[in-house]
Design a protein around this motif. Structure first.
Motif, mmCIF file in Angstrom:
data_model
loop_
_atom_site.group_PDB
_atom_site.id
_atom_site.type_symbol
_atom_site.label_atom_id
_atom_site.label_comp_id
_atom_site.label_asym_id
_atom_site.label_seq_id
_atom_site.Cartn_x
_atom_site.Cartn_y
_atom_site.Cartn_z
ATOM 1 N N MET A 55 34.007 38.154 -65.528
ATOM 2 C CA MET A 55 33.742 39.487 -66.107
ATOM 3 C C MET A 55 32.256 39.813 -66.019
ATOM 4 S SD MET A 55 36.100 39.250 -69.544
ATOM 5 C CE MET A 55 35.584 40.827 -70.201
ATOM 6 N N ASN A 101 34.808 46.415 -62.717
ATOM 7 C CA ASN A 101 34.998 46.785 -64.120
ATOM 8 C C ASN A 101 35.411 45.531 -64.912
ATOM 9 O OD1 ASN A 101 36.405 47.390 -66.514
ATOM 10 N ND2 ASN A 101 36.640 49.517 -65.864
ATOM 11 N N ARG A 137 36.671 45.038 -67.755
ATOM 12 C CA ARG A 137 37.983 45.106 -68.433
ATOM 13 C C ARG A 137 39.110 44.823 -67.428
ATOM 14 N NH1 ARG A 137 35.485 48.905 -70.839
ATOM 15 N NH2 ARG A 137 36.233 50.546 -69.422
ATOM 16 N N GLU A 138 38.931 45.389 -66.217
ATOM 17 C CA GLU A 138 39.961 45.164 -65.182
ATOM 18 C C GLU A 138 39.970 43.689 -64.767
ATOM 19 O OE1 GLU A 138 39.525 49.643 -63.312
ATOM 20 O OE2 GLU A 138 39.304 47.929 -61.945
ATOM 21 N N ARG A 161 39.183 41.219 -66.651
ATOM 22 C CA ARG A 161 39.800 40.473 -67.755
ATOM 23 C C ARG A 161 41.324 40.577 -67.675
ATOM 24 N NH1 ARG A 161 38.301 40.750 -74.166
ATOM 25 N NH2 ARG A 161 39.866 39.215 -74.858
ATOM 26 N N ALA A 162 41.816 41.769 -67.413
ATOM 27 C CA ALA A 162 43.276 41.964 -67.345
ATOM 28 C C ALA A 162 43.867 41.153 -66.185
ATOM 29 C CB ALA A 162 43.589 43.442 -67.171
ATOM 30 N N LEU A 180 31.552 40.809 -75.925
ATOM 31 C CA LEU A 180 32.774 40.142 -76.427
ATOM 32 C C LEU A 180 32.620 39.698 -77.882
ATOM 33 C CD1 LEU A 180 33.198 37.947 -73.234
ATOM 34 C CD2 LEU A 180 34.887 39.639 -73.990
ATOM 35 N N GLU A 199 35.200 39.875 -80.960
ATOM 36 C CA GLU A 199 36.586 39.374 -80.896
ATOM 37 C C GLU A 199 36.747 38.148 -81.786
ATOM 38 O OE1 GLU A 199 37.358 41.188 -76.538
ATOM 39 O OE2 GLU A 199 38.812 39.931 -77.598
#
Ligand SMILES: Nc1ncnc2c1ncn2[C@@H]1O[C@H](COP(=O)(O)OP(=O)(O)O)[C@@H](O)[C@H]1O
Ligand SMILES: Cc1cn([C@H]2C[C@H](O)[C@@H](COP(=O)(O)OP(=O)(O)O)O2)c(=O)[nH]c1=O
Length: 190
Positions: A96, A105, A107-108, A110-111, A163, A166
């Protein structure tokens, strides 16, 4: 238990992984430590590219994902299933940060990773100012590299710190003696 240590180069990840493993072993726990990129074929290709010439961002991302899939199938999941403590020096949060700082990206990324990679029970972000971290690894380069490198590491640091909120994440200031940093990790795991 699955623990990951992250942070830019020079924040003390390898140092703290060993100390943490010693601590768990002193309690009679079986511990597996590992790092990414691994020493397996995809990880080797990535490490070689650091010397032979950086891969395209797309290829680099692909290789890290392939390296991680093998790492999870062959080492991480079997060790967790056997009830061992797994402690990693870098994982998909570095993807990431580092491939994020190359334009992807986060977030992408991470997904994509969490589609196959188990989330750790604890993620420690070892945090340190970029200049102090580079000082520790004796990183010096010609001025253009210096600014480019510093700028990309600053972006990496920001992505890691993003992060912080979290529940499984602990941000650890590593601008302190090694023993104090390790005490903070152990305290967070009590
Ligand atoms: N808290 C600390 N204070 C001062 N020096 C440190 C500290 N933690 C690690 N170091 C030193 O900084 C260098 C980088 O540590 P290392 O664990 O390899 O970092 P990383 O794995 O995050 O790149 C090593 O020489 C190590 O001895
Ligand atoms: C795991 C991972 C590491 N990296 C980068 C971070 C480091 O600069 C580089 C090598 O990792 P590093 O931990 O520095 O290995 P070494 O100590 O052998 O240099 O790989 C990524 O760009 N993406 C990733 O997903």
């Amino acid at each position: 238990m699955f623990i990951v240590l992250e942070g830019i180069d020079g924040t003390g990840k390898s140092t703290q992984v060993q100390l943490l493993a010693d601590w768990f072993r002193s309690q009679g726990r079986e511990v597996v430590t590992s790092r990414e990129p691994t020493d397996q074929p995809w990880g080797k290709k990535l490490r070689e590219s650091a010397a032979t010439g950086r891969l395209s961002p797309e290829d680099e991302l692909e290789y890290f994902l392939k390296d991680r899939k093998q790492h999870i199938d062959e080492l991480i999941r079997p060790a967790l299933d056997a009830g061992k403590v797994v402690i990693l020096d870098r994982y998909y949060f570095s993807t990431m940060a580092y491939q994020g700082s190359r334009g992807f990206n986060p977030r992408e990324i991470r997904a994509k990773n969490e589609a196959f990679a188990p989330r750790p029970d604890h993620l420690f972000i070892l945090d340190l100012d970029v200049d102090a971290a580079r000082e520790r690894i004796g990183a010096r380069g010609d001025t253009t590299n210096e600014f480019e490198k510093r700028d990309s590491l600053a972006k990496c640091r920001e992505i890691f710190l993003g992060l912080a909120e979290e529940p499984f994440v602990h941000v650890i200031d590593t601008n302190r003696p090694i023993a104090e940093v390790q005490a903070s990790l152990r305290e967070a795991l009590q």
